[in-house]
Design an enzyme around this catalytic site. Structure first.
Site, short mmCIF file in Angstrom:
data_model
loop_
_atom_site.label_atom_id
_atom_site.label_comp_id
_atom_site.label_asym_id
_atom_site.label_seq_id
_atom_site.Cartn_x
_atom_site.Cartn_y
_atom_site.Cartn_z
N THR A 240 0.86 -1.17 0.00
CA THR A 240 0.00 0.00 0.00
C THR A 240 0.90 1.22 0.00
O THR A 240 1.61 1.47 0.96
CB THR A 240 -0.92 0.06 1.23
OG1 THR A 240 -0.09 0.20 2.39
CG2 THR A 240 -1.73 -1.19 1.38
N ASP A 384 10.96 8.19 -11.94
CA ASP A 384 10.95 7.80 -10.53
C ASP A 384 11.85 6.59 -10.36
O ASP A 384 11.54 5.65 -9.62
CB ASP A 384 9.53 7.51 -10.05
CG ASP A 384 9.44 7.39 -8.53
OD1 ASP A 384 10.38 7.85 -7.84
OD2 ASP A 384 8.46 6.84 -8.03
MN MN Z 1 7.06 2.40 -6.38
#
Ligand code: MN
Ligand code: ADP
Length: 495
Positions: A240, A384
């Site tokens: 999560t 990212d």
């Molecule tokens: Mn990630």
């Protein structure tokens, strides 16, 4: 701090089974108590109905308040146990459903009308008369001041209307209920704290995608996939994060013959709570692929667009042969892809895995290659990239989490690339890979630019100048600069 003093027992067993059975025991006990002491025995029976019963009913209210206090403590304890079990784990279980709910429900109060004072019409809104300024009304011995018990009691009852609408006060006014100041004040205090509590609970429910995993609409979407046989079972939550929840599932059968569903799938549910996405606007807003659509979309659709973006980016990577999850299906904000890992155990992130120096070096060159492929063949910058979004599986590195990836010509694309390079470079230098290029060399190697600045500040300035140049070019000529779309082949580094 426990008001009953520090417990002696140092270790409380905290296996799930134990907690569950304790829950059960408590519930059984409550049930038993309820059976032994039915709530309204006295009130419902004729002979008992006297004026005194008003006090009894106040006692009942007090008892209920006490019960709520107990429930509150119970919930707090539940929260502590929940916390203890979950620890710092990213994957958590929730005891939400075992919380005591608001015990005030009206169903038991219906038959208490018996003790109402029939001198007054219960159906007429009998609001107490206000006391004038002078503090009393009437004349002679009939004078009543605001301190008169009856007037004051009725007034108190009327004031209950000011409590929050969820706070069930019953038909106190219609029944000419007279509340003493003491009871009223206790109730008032209680109503306020209940209001705050229910606001908190409500807020938690609204924003707890992580805890409760998914909202009902998403659950329905997932059910449909299982129902359609596309997924065999959804086994549980792998992760999560701030922006998504990832589940593991066993793949089922595809409706169409040509498409094979992988035996294990990862389901990435993009969160529909929007807070976390706000600061990601810049990734998508300036991405020309989504430019026209962005302004017209509502937040829910923007979330879907993240999922869509991840799907498109994964497909590009797949086509270039970069190890990454394979897209199975996209439904709204839910993306199903192949699972990287085995037997429900996800492959470890690069940051968590201990590699031999040989494997580490191999991983480095692989990533260098993948970054070049991503840039040249997929026309993408990960944006990212770090040891958190690379998985080690099957003796190689897999790239994941590409919803924020952009094309190099994105107004901030090169800055994102530089940040990726810094993460990768730093990670491998720390991991002792002597061959690892520094972030500036890596940037040039991936992009094919030949920025010569030997310090970070100048380098970054040149990057921004390039971005600006491209922007201006797009403004004036409606197309990107050639150098962004890969003339001047970057050198391919290899072992
Ligand atoms: Mn990630
Ligand atoms: P976030 O935006 O929350 O970081 P990610 O796509 O990185 O989302 O997924 C979060 C975590 O879920 C990953 O770190 C990884 O452990 C796990 N995960 C995501 N996709 C997969 C997959 N296809 N196979 C196995 N694990 C996955």
């Amino acid at each position: 701090q426990c008001p009953w003093g520090a417990p002696n027992t140092t270790s409380i067993s905290c296996s799930l089974a134990d907690v569950m059975s304790e829950q059960l025991a408590k519930e059984l006990q409550l049930e038993e108590e309820n059976a032994a002491f039915p709530e309204v025995v006295a009130v419902a029976e004729g002979p008992f109905i006297t004026g005194e019963n008003i006090d009894t009913s106040s006692d009942l209210m007090l008892a209920q308040m006490l019960q709520m206090e107990f429930d509150r403590e119970y919930d707090a304890q539940l929260r502590r146990e929940e916390k203890k079990i979950n620890g710092d784990s990213k994957v958590s279980i929730s005891f939400e459903n075992y919380r005591k709910v608001h015990p005030y429900d009206s169903d038991s109060s219906e038959d208490e009308v018996d003790w109402q004072d029939t001198r007054h019409d219960p159906y007429r809104a009998d609001k107490p008369t206000t006391t004038p300024r002078k503090g009393f009304i009437g004349k002679g011995k009939d004078i009543t001041t605001k301190h008169d018990e009856v007037v004051c009691g009725r007034k108190n009852t009327a004031r209950m209307e000011n409590f929050a609408p969820e706070f069930q006060v019953g038909d106190g006014i219609g029944m000419d209920l007279k509340l003493s100041n003491q009871v009223f004040n206790a109730l008032k205090q209680h109503a306020y704290s209940e209001e705050r509590r229910s606001a908190r609970l409500h807020e938690k429910k609204e924003h707890s995608t992580a805890e409760k995993a998914v909202d009902p609409k998403t659950r329905l979407l997932l059910y449909k996939m299982v129902n359609a046989g596309m997924l065999e079972t959804i086994t549980g939550c792998i992760s999560t994060g701030k922006e998504s929840v990832v589940f593991h599932a066993y793949g089922g059968k595809s409706a169409t013959e040509d498409k094979v569903i992988p035996p294990e799938c990862a389901i990435k549910v993009f969160k529909t709570t929007l807070n976390e996405f706000k600061n990601r606007d810049k990734y998508i807003k300036d991405d020309y692929r989504f430019k026209d659509r962005f302004s017209k979309l509502n937040p829910r659709k923007i979330i879907r667009m993240w999922a869509e973006k991840e799907m498109h980016n994964l497909t590009r990577m797949q086509n270039a042969g970069i190890p990454c999850p394979q897209v199975v299906i996209l439904k709204k904000h839910v993306l199903v892809m192949s699972f990287i890992g085995q037997d429900q155990v996800p492959a470890p992130k690069l940051k968590d895995v201990t590699l031999s120096s040989e494997d580490m070096k191999k991983a480095y060159y692989q990533i260098l290659n993948m970054m070049q492929q991503l840039y040249k063949e997929c026309n993408l910058v990960h944006a990212d990239l770090s040891e958190y979004n690379m998985l080690w599986h099957d003796g190689k590195v897999w790239l994941i989490d590409v919803s924020q990836s952009v094309e190099p010509t994105h107004p901030h694309g090169l800055e994102f690339l530089f940040r990726d390079c810094r993460n990768v470079s730093q990670f491998f230098q720390k991991a002792g890979v002597a061959e690892a290029l520094n972030e500036r060399e890596l940037f040039n190697a991936v992009s094919g630019f030949k920025i010569t600045a030997d310090n970070e500040v100048d380098f970054q300035a040149e990057i921004e100048a390039l971005e600006k140049m491209n922007e201006d070019h797009v403004q004036n000529h409606g197309k990107k600069l050639a150098m962004f779309s890969g003339d001047g082949d970057p050198p391919i580094y290899d072992e």
